[in-house]
Design an enzyme around this catalytic site. Structure first.
Site, PDB file in Angstrom:
ATOM      1  N   SER B 158      47.204  28.104 127.227  1.00 13.90           N
ATOM      2  CA  SER B 158      46.541  29.530 127.799  1.00 13.90           C
ATOM      3  C   SER B 158      45.236  29.625 128.108  1.00 13.90           C
ATOM      4  CB  SER B 158      47.497  30.571 126.519  1.00 13.90           C
ATOM      5  OG  SER B 158      47.138  31.880 126.973  1.00 13.90           O
ATOM      6  N   ARG B 228      48.080  44.835 120.910  1.00 14.18           N
ATOM      7  CA  ARG B 228      48.730  43.722 120.202  1.00 14.18           C
ATOM      8  C   ARG B 228      50.181  43.840 120.523  1.00 14.18           C
ATOM      9  NH1 ARG B 228      48.434  38.458 119.687  1.00 14.18           N
ATOM     10  NH2 ARG B 228      49.903  37.759 117.722  1.00 14.18           N
ATOM     11  N   ASP B 323      57.966  31.151 130.686  1.00 11.99           N
ATOM     12  CA  ASP B 323      56.603  31.643 130.440  1.00 11.99           C
ATOM     13  C   ASP B 323      56.395  32.703 131.993  1.00 11.99           C
ATOM     14  OD1 ASP B 323      54.069  32.428 130.423  1.00 11.99           O
ATOM     15  OD2 ASP B 323      53.342  30.348 130.055  1.00 11.99           O
ATOM     16  N   HIS B 356      55.888  32.323 127.019  1.00 15.17           N
ATOM     17  CA  HIS B 356      54.326  31.798 126.934  1.00 15.17           C
ATOM     18  C   HIS B 356      54.260  31.137 125.542  1.00 15.17           C
ATOM     19  CE1 HIS B 356      50.391  31.338 128.016  1.00 15.17           C
ATOM     20  NE2 HIS B 356      49.969  32.276 126.944  1.00 15.17           N
ATOM     21  N   ASP B 357      55.020  31.713 124.402  1.00 16.75           N
ATOM     22  CA  ASP B 357      54.698  31.073 123.150  1.00 16.75           C
ATOM     23  C   ASP B 357      54.963  29.885 122.903  1.00 16.75           C
ATOM     24  OD1 ASP B 357      53.277  32.961 121.921  1.00 16.75           O
ATOM     25  OD2 ASP B 357      54.908  33.955 120.812  1.00 16.75           O
TER      26      ASP B 357
END
Lengths: 209, 383
Positions: B158, B228, B323, B356-357
């Protein structure tokens, strides 16, 4: 990790002989990267492979071969015009849907292209058809209902398509059990191999060994 | 440089490196008298050729691998402990691995919450905006301090992948391999939009006090929480969320109100609360701005190919199919620019459901590939 120092299979040796030392090679459907690893090691070529399968991509990485994971059906947008001396499409052309499209892409990206595929007109295949059955052979090892092959073509068919797609034929032969066949290749060869000069704009002829 | 695990324990003790010389920043400002929090794992070899730098993303730190102790004495594993460690893909039995907290962050390196020597108060809003390139410069100074002329690899996911990419052109002679995972060469309008919503949440929180909330003894908790929550949505895939939460409810009957009724609401609120306990609001602003600004092609008329022309490294680029934050198409742009330059590049597109994680998760295909690549790096060291 360096590749094991193995000899090339005979059918690949005949193809590798066309590739100039130090030249750049793109192998579409490169499998585990064995041919590219050999070309890097023995001929000092700059090699890139394209492969979709996870296990084969990993095998390439383990051999120290640069590989790009993508589906060939998506075309070769990652590669610029005439960016490789030679583009290889070995025994995978029969597995793509857009045969003519990918063939044009070969010509765009490579100054020269080498294409091989199972020759449907091999005499054993002709015999099978005469008997009323689809052939199952060493080069076409699948039953008709369970095969990754989408296209079936003959040595003669491909010559016609290659010309239509703007390629110049440099050389051709057929393979039978890994041996080069130049006499009546459409009858006696079970794998057809073509060496084509690309139609890329500005493509220059390559010197090859 | 000895923060190797204590005997019979994987607890890693962070080091602090102080830098007296000012760090010139891209904005024209300078960072004076700053410290970096650092962890290292493994042993630097005799010819100092086996060093690997791990660059962290938005909310991570120098705690890359092993176990570190939190302020309350609890133990916590490093954020990439499944990737880095003895026998792991980045094998600390073979490589000397460095984790460094970037300046501007809030885990020990000098950042907005640090006391500014000239005023005796926290920097707050006075902390200069830092960029990816500024971080890379700070990391290069750390490498100087550790006596590392050239890294075997610089690696990150990232925002960390952006730093790895920046290393390859900013210090081309100092990077043998650049490994950029789930990353991009520039944020899209959509990415920037999400970041700005997050920043607005913080900036408009009455407890933000223009960035100087420290003096007021408060934290813009609501702003951080919303920031967040929105960020977290972009880290997960739609399918992954559907699978994990679906429309599952916390309550048996609809309350016809605004409490956390759906599991996803409860989960995001919990993540937001947890985050607002430990993350600094000014750091969040700074780091999202660094993300927005990164665009190495901009200085080359938009040509990423030209931007990467000077690199000398070999590259491993990895993306994940689901992602949508930094989609595979973004990685393919980087791959194309590398191919155009004839730089050696391997590109893997991992078919993983976690969005994405995925870059932080333990996926066998992904980890085997990274392991194979590091085997190759290791083989290159010996020759």
């Amino acid at each position: 990790m360096s590749a094991p120092a193995t000899a090339l299979r005979p059918e690949l040796a005949a193809i590798a002989a066309w590739i100039a030392p130090g030249s750049s090679v793109l192998d579409l459907g490169c499998g585990d990267g064995s041919l590219l690893a050999w070309l890097q090691r023995e001929k000092g070529c700059r090699c890139v492979g394209v492969e979709i399968d996870d296990a084969k991509v990993l095998a390439c990485a383990r051999q120290g071969v640069e590989v790009i994971q993508q589906n060939l059906e998506d075309g070769l947008a990652l590669f610029s015009d005439a960016s490789f001396d030679t583009v290889l499409q070995l025994e995978t052309l029969q597995m793509v849907v857009h045969t003519e499209g990918i063939l044009r892409e070969l010509g765009r990206v490579g100054r020269e292209s080498i294409v091989s595929f199972p020759n449907f007109a091999h005499w054993t295949h002709r015999l099978a058809i005469l008997r009323g059955r689809m052939p199952v052979s060493k080069s076409l090892p699948y039953e008709w209902y369970d095969t990754p092959n989408l296209r079936f073509a003959t040595f003669a068919d491909f010559m016609q398509l290659a010309r239509k797609s703007g390629f110049t034929l440099r050389d051709r032969f057929a393979l039978r059990g890994g041996q080069v066949v130049r006499v009546l290749p459409n009858l006696f060869g079970n794998v057809a191999v073509f060496r084509l000069a690309g139609q890329a704009p500005g493509a220059e002829p390559v010197v090859s060994g | 440089m000895d923060s190797t695990p204590r005997a019979a324990s994987r607890v890693v003790v962070p080091q602090r490196h102080a830098f007296a010389g000012p760090l010139p920043l891209q904005s024209g400002a300078r960072l004076v008298d700053y410290e970096l929090a650092v962890e290292t794992y493994g042993t630097l070899n005799a010819d100092r050729s086996n060093a690997v730098l791990i660059c962290h993303a938005l909310n991570a730190s120098h705690h890359v691998a092993g176990i570190h102790l939190l302020d309350d004495g609890r133990e916590e594993a490093g954020w990439w402990d499944n990737m880095v460690g003895p026998g792991k893909p980045v094998d600390t039995d073979r490589f000397f691995v460095i984790g460094v907290n970037n300046p501007g962050s809030c885990f020990g390196s000098t950042g907005p919450a640090s006391i500014q020597a000239t005023t005796g108060r926290p920097y707050g809003a006075a902390f200069p905006v830092v960029t990816v390139e500024d971080w890379v410069d700070a990391q290069a100074r750390l490498a100087d301090a550790l006596g590392i002329a050239r890294f075997a690899a610089v690696m990150g996911g990232s925002l960390g992948g952006m730093q790895a990419l920046a290393w390859s052109t900013r210090y081309p002679e100092r990077v043998a391999h650049c490994i950029s995972i789930a990353s991009t060469s520039k944020l899209s309008a959509q990415n920037i939009a999400f970041n700005d919503v997050a920043r607005q949440a913080i900036l408009t929180d009455p407890d933000f006090h223009g960035g100087d909330f420290y003096a007021h003894g408060v934290v813009p908790r609501n702003g951080l929480r919303v920031a967040r929550m929105i960020g977290h949505i972009t880290y997960l895939s739609d399918d992954d969320m559907a699978e994990k939460f679906g429309r599952a409810m916390k309550v048996d009957d609809l309350a016809f109100g605004y409490g956390a009724e759906f599991e996803i609401e409860s989960y995001l609120r919990y993540q937001g609360d947890k985050f607002s306990d430990y993350f600094d609001a000014n750091s969040y602003l700074l780091i999202t701005k660094a993300l927005d600004y990164f665009d190495p092609a901009a200085a080359h008329g938009g040509s990423l190919t030209q931007a990467l022309a000077g690199a000398r490294a070999s590259f491993l680029i990895v993306s994940f199919s689901t992602d949508w934050r930094f989609a595979p198409a973004r990685s393919r742009e980087v791959v194309k620019a590398l191919l155009d330059n004839r730089h050696p590049v391997t590109y893997a597109e991992i078919d993983a459901p976690h969005g994405h994680d995925a870059f932080l998760l333990d996926d066998a295909r992904y980890h085997r590939l990274v392991a194979a690549y590091f085997d190759r790096i290791h083989a290159g060291l010996a020759s």
